[in-house]
Scaffold this active site. Sequence first.
Site, mmCIF file in Angstrom:
data_model
loop_
_atom_site.group_PDB
_atom_site.id
_atom_site.type_symbol
_atom_site.label_atom_id
_atom_site.label_comp_id
_atom_site.label_asym_id
_atom_site.label_seq_id
_atom_site.Cartn_x
_atom_site.Cartn_y
_atom_site.Cartn_z
ATOM 1 N N TYR A 34 0.788 -1.232 0.025
ATOM 2 C CA TYR A 34 0.150 0.015 0.027
ATOM 3 C C TYR A 34 0.765 1.369 0.031
ATOM 4 C CZ TYR A 34 0.877 1.047 4.905
ATOM 5 O OH TYR A 34 1.392 1.331 6.377
ATOM 6 N N LYS A 148 6.490 -1.830 2.065
ATOM 7 C CA LYS A 148 5.327 -1.036 2.473
ATOM 8 C C LYS A 148 3.899 -2.337 2.568
ATOM 9 C CE LYS A 148 3.029 3.184 3.238
ATOM 10 N NZ LYS A 148 3.326 3.323 4.559
ATOM 11 N N GLU A 180 12.808 2.588 13.636
ATOM 12 C CA GLU A 180 11.853 3.523 13.163
ATOM 13 C C GLU A 180 10.852 3.681 14.256
ATOM 14 O OE1 GLU A 180 9.998 2.843 9.197
ATOM 15 O OE2 GLU A 180 9.918 0.375 10.080
ATOM 16 N N LEU A 204 11.146 1.386 6.785
ATOM 17 C CA LEU A 204 10.335 1.650 5.893
ATOM 18 C C LEU A 204 11.000 3.065 5.412
ATOM 19 C CD1 LEU A 204 8.121 1.355 3.635
ATOM 20 C CD2 LEU A 204 6.699 3.226 5.025
#
Length: 290
Positions: A34, A148, A180, A204
């Site tokens: 996505y 993702k 992250e 990501l």
Amino acid sequence: MTTNIAHFNGQLLPLDKITISPLDRGFIFGDGVYEVIPVYEGAMLRGREHFERLQRSMDEIRLTNPHTTDEWLGLVEELLKHHPGNQSVYIQVTRGVPPKRDHVIPKGVQPTVFMMVQPLASPSRDAIENGVACITARDFRWEKCNIKSTSLLGNVLARQLSADVGATETILLREGMLTEASASNVFVVRDGVVVAPPRDNLILLGITYDLLVRLAAEGALKLEIRAIPEAELRSADEIWLSSSTKEVLAVTTLDGKPVGSGKPGPLFKRMHALFQEHKAQVLHRGKVAA
Ligand code: PDD
């Protein structure tokens, strides 16, 4: 209430009229990828870069992209005609609907394409001026965080840890290193230098991360990309979050302790201003950002 128009496999339909097969691999396996693209007054912020990342995600999961980047951008433009103002576009592609449930990747199945639009929930004035609270947790996700993927259970469980205590994000540490946050990238500032974690498979690679790196260079801010040990996170002068919906936000408490002065720092203020200038230029151009 006005009808929320969404895109489903080439058609524009009211969101509540779209039905998806229970055999869809997105539903059964979370087998899909996505993107989330912020839109300011009809102009996508880095739309092309988002679709280039979608292509990389699809390559990683061996899914054939049903559209070129230019086709995708055109489809979003069509959808946005129904959604003026500041929006976030959600795009999802799954491996489609095979005849039966089987882990093996099916051959000859058309991917399912879905896009919807939601009002962009930009950070509040309070969050920008006072910063936000974050907690830390062990990064218990898999080793392909560069994809993702719609399989977000690890991120969902991580995010809930901060939601449970009223914090904005959960900042993740893997083997003593910052990776992250559950739905954002993280930067630290130490001794006047902005530091970003490496662009590897454990994060990501955010479109906003890349934009901040570019804006830092243009704005003559010192920036390093390197591994960040936990001790450096905990003793940072500033910590920032970045994402397509959060833009750039200062973290002013970490696990209940103040970060630096406990107020958004000077480099955050500089980067926030650079970001807003960039956004204003994109808006001014009124088209897909370069
Ligand atoms: N999340 N890391 C993770 C795990 C994310 O989910 C996101 C974005 C980012 C930042 O990426 P970008 O700058 O390209 O938005 C980093 C989106 C907004 C979401 O899932 O809603």
